[in-house]
Design a protein around this motif. Structure first.
Motif, mmCIF file in Angstrom:
data_model
loop_
_atom_site.group_PDB
_atom_site.id
_atom_site.type_symbol
_atom_site.label_atom_id
_atom_site.label_comp_id
_atom_site.label_asym_id
_atom_site.label_seq_id
_atom_site.Cartn_x
_atom_site.Cartn_y
_atom_site.Cartn_z
ATOM 1 N N THR A 47 96.063 55.242 -36.977
ATOM 2 C CA THR A 47 95.148 55.283 -37.891
ATOM 3 C C THR A 47 96.146 54.606 -39.903
ATOM 4 O OG1 THR A 47 95.714 57.596 -38.742
ATOM 5 C CG2 THR A 47 93.628 57.649 -37.433
ATOM 6 N N LYS A 48 95.329 54.873 -40.807
ATOM 7 C CA LYS A 48 96.124 54.297 -42.484
ATOM 8 C C LYS A 48 95.098 55.767 -42.752
ATOM 9 C CE LYS A 48 93.460 51.508 -44.150
ATOM 10 N NZ LYS A 48 92.678 49.647 -44.362
ATOM 11 N N GLN A 49 95.837 56.087 -43.816
ATOM 12 C CA GLN A 49 95.856 57.192 -44.898
ATOM 13 C C GLN A 49 96.019 56.701 -45.949
ATOM 14 O OE1 GLN A 49 93.699 59.774 -43.783
ATOM 15 N NE2 GLN A 49 93.546 58.714 -42.687
ATOM 16 N N PRO A 50 96.106 57.530 -47.282
ATOM 17 C CA PRO A 50 96.610 56.584 -48.539
ATOM 18 C C PRO A 50 98.001 57.999 -48.710
ATOM 19 C CG PRO A 50 94.225 57.511 -49.053
ATOM 20 C CD PRO A 50 94.673 57.950 -47.638
ATOM 21 N N ASP A 51 98.826 57.085 -48.773
ATOM 22 C CA ASP A 51 100.590 57.944 -48.968
ATOM 23 C C ASP A 51 100.090 59.409 -50.203
ATOM 24 O OD1 ASP A 51 102.567 58.717 -50.746
ATOM 25 O OD2 ASP A 51 103.749 57.181 -49.257
ATOM 26 N N GLU A 52 100.392 59.889 -49.762
ATOM 27 C CA GLU A 52 100.341 61.411 -51.266
ATOM 28 C C GLU A 52 101.371 61.515 -51.938
ATOM 29 O OE1 GLU A 52 101.447 65.368 -49.268
ATOM 30 O OE2 GLU A 52 100.102 64.571 -47.431
ATOM 31 N N LYS A 53 102.440 60.231 -52.132
ATOM 32 C CA LYS A 53 103.255 60.296 -53.034
ATOM 33 C C LYS A 53 102.708 59.222 -54.151
ATOM 34 C CE LYS A 53 107.214 62.196 -50.915
ATOM 35 N NZ LYS A 53 107.964 61.985 -49.669
ATOM 36 N N ASP A 54 102.069 58.162 -53.314
ATOM 37 C CA ASP A 54 101.651 57.341 -54.164
ATOM 38 C C ASP A 54 100.422 56.149 -53.437
ATOM 39 O OD1 ASP A 54 101.236 54.087 -55.358
ATOM 40 O OD2 ASP A 54 103.351 53.895 -54.873
ATOM 41 N N LYS A 55 99.004 56.773 -53.823
ATOM 42 C CA LYS A 55 97.845 56.609 -53.495
ATOM 43 C C LYS A 55 97.060 55.200 -53.519
ATOM 44 C CE LYS A 55 96.708 60.804 -53.205
ATOM 45 N NZ LYS A 55 96.768 61.186 -52.183
ATOM 46 N N ARG A 56 98.111 53.635 -54.090
ATOM 47 C CA ARG A 56 98.113 52.851 -53.643
ATOM 48 C C ARG A 56 98.415 52.108 -52.310
ATOM 49 N NH1 ARG A 56 101.493 51.042 -58.569
ATOM 50 N NH2 ARG A 56 103.021 52.246 -57.739
ATOM 51 N N LYS A 57 99.250 52.967 -51.733
ATOM 52 C CA LYS A 57 100.370 52.772 -49.900
ATOM 53 C C LYS A 57 99.450 53.611 -49.294
ATOM 54 C CE LYS A 57 104.936 52.401 -52.672
ATOM 55 N NZ LYS A 57 106.235 53.085 -52.678
ATOM 56 N N LYS A 58 99.655 52.408 -48.070
ATOM 57 C CA LYS A 58 98.786 53.580 -47.480
ATOM 58 C C LYS A 58 100.142 53.759 -45.925
ATOM 59 C CE LYS A 58 95.300 51.932 -48.240
ATOM 60 N NZ LYS A 58 94.984 53.778 -49.300
ATOM 61 N N VAL A 59 99.766 54.821 -45.004
ATOM 62 C CA VAL A 59 100.626 55.836 -44.382
ATOM 63 C C VAL A 59 100.520 55.372 -43.034
ATOM 64 C CG1 VAL A 59 102.263 57.672 -43.546
ATOM 65 C CG2 VAL A 59 101.475 57.070 -45.703
ATOM 66 N N TYR A 60 100.660 54.674 -42.038
ATOM 67 C CA TYR A 60 100.080 54.693 -40.797
ATOM 68 C C TYR A 60 100.577 55.742 -39.625
ATOM 69 C CZ TYR A 60 98.943 49.637 -42.775
ATOM 70 O OH TYR A 60 97.830 49.332 -43.893
ATOM 71 N N SER A 61 100.032 56.180 -38.763
ATOM 72 C CA SER A 61 100.890 56.964 -37.984
ATOM 73 C C SER A 61 99.765 56.529 -36.706
ATOM 74 C CB SER A 61 99.636 58.431 -38.070
ATOM 75 O OG SER A 61 98.942 58.434 -38.516
ATOM 76 N N LEU A 62 100.260 56.985 -35.540
ATOM 77 C CA LEU A 62 99.679 57.364 -33.888
ATOM 78 C C LEU A 62 98.875 57.347 -34.085
ATOM 79 C CD1 LEU A 62 102.732 56.769 -32.255
ATOM 80 C CD2 LEU A 62 101.215 54.785 -32.309
ATOM 81 N N THR A 63 96.922 57.918 -33.513
ATOM 82 C CA THR A 63 96.676 58.438 -33.026
ATOM 83 C C THR A 63 97.080 58.934 -31.496
ATOM 84 O OG1 THR A 63 94.976 56.819 -31.692
ATOM 85 C CG2 THR A 63 94.353 56.983 -33.828
ATOM 86 N N GLN A 64 96.049 60.075 -30.792
ATOM 87 C CA GLN A 64 96.450 60.314 -29.632
ATOM 88 C C GLN A 64 96.629 59.250 -28.315
ATOM 89 O OE1 GLN A 64 97.514 63.483 -29.069
ATOM 90 N NE2 GLN A 64 97.976 62.530 -26.953
ATOM 91 N N ALA A 65 95.524 57.850 -28.799
ATOM 92 C CA ALA A 65 95.215 57.138 -27.364
ATOM 93 C C ALA A 65 97.217 56.398 -27.964
ATOM 94 C CB ALA A 65 94.321 56.249 -27.909
ATOM 95 N N GLY A 66 97.505 56.773 -29.076
ATOM 96 C CA GLY A 66 98.659 55.728 -29.038
ATOM 97 C C GLY A 66 99.519 56.206 -28.226
ATOM 98 N N ILE A 67 99.511 57.159 -29.117
ATOM 99 C CA ILE A 67 101.083 58.314 -28.612
ATOM 100 C C ILE A 67 100.630 58.786 -26.729
ATOM 101 C CG2 ILE A 67 101.472 61.048 -28.401
ATOM 102 C CD1 ILE A 67 100.479 61.141 -30.921
#
Length: 133
Positions: free
Chosen positions: A65-85
């Protein structure tokens, strides 16, 4: 993307069978990289257009998944979904196989040993860490 067949190996290859997708999952899973620049800085020197394309595909296939960075909304933070994990055992098996047949890989010896001999607890500990993010 339409499936080529109903074969389970063909299905997973359709998702992550290219040269780069498993490396992105590796970086998210084992190295804590979660930004575009962090992923771009990996040793394999992935081209920017390929990284962008693979991140988009992994997101469409619901492995990340991709979410906006809490500190800098221009950046994206990627994380694994349950399927990725849930890909973790596959990647761990690849690590065990690689360290067996190419001992010069840069896998930390204690991690490789645990992946080989204490897999259940390693997977449990890593899942807990990844799911808490």
């Amino acid at each position: 993307m339409p499936r080529r067949s109903d074969c389970p190996i063909s299905y997973i290859l359709d998702l992550v069978g290219d040269k780069w997708s498993l490396l992105i999952l590796r970086d998210l899973m084992f190295f804590g990289k979660n930004t575009y620049s962090g992923l771009l800085a990996s040793d394999e020197k992935m081209a920017t257009n390929i990284l962008s394309n693979r991140l988009e595909r992994l997101e469409q296939d619901q492995l990340i998944t991709k979410q906006p960075d809490e500190k800098d909304k221009r950046k994206k933070v990627y994380s694994l979904t349950q399927a990725g994990i849930d890909m973790m055992p596959v990647l761990l098996e690849m690590i065990v196989w690689s360290t067996k047949y190419e001992p010069e890989t840069n896998t930390h010896p204690e991690f490789a040993e645990r992946a080989k001999n204490d897999r259940e607890n390693l997977v449990r500990d890593m899942r807990a860490m990844l799911e808490s993010k």
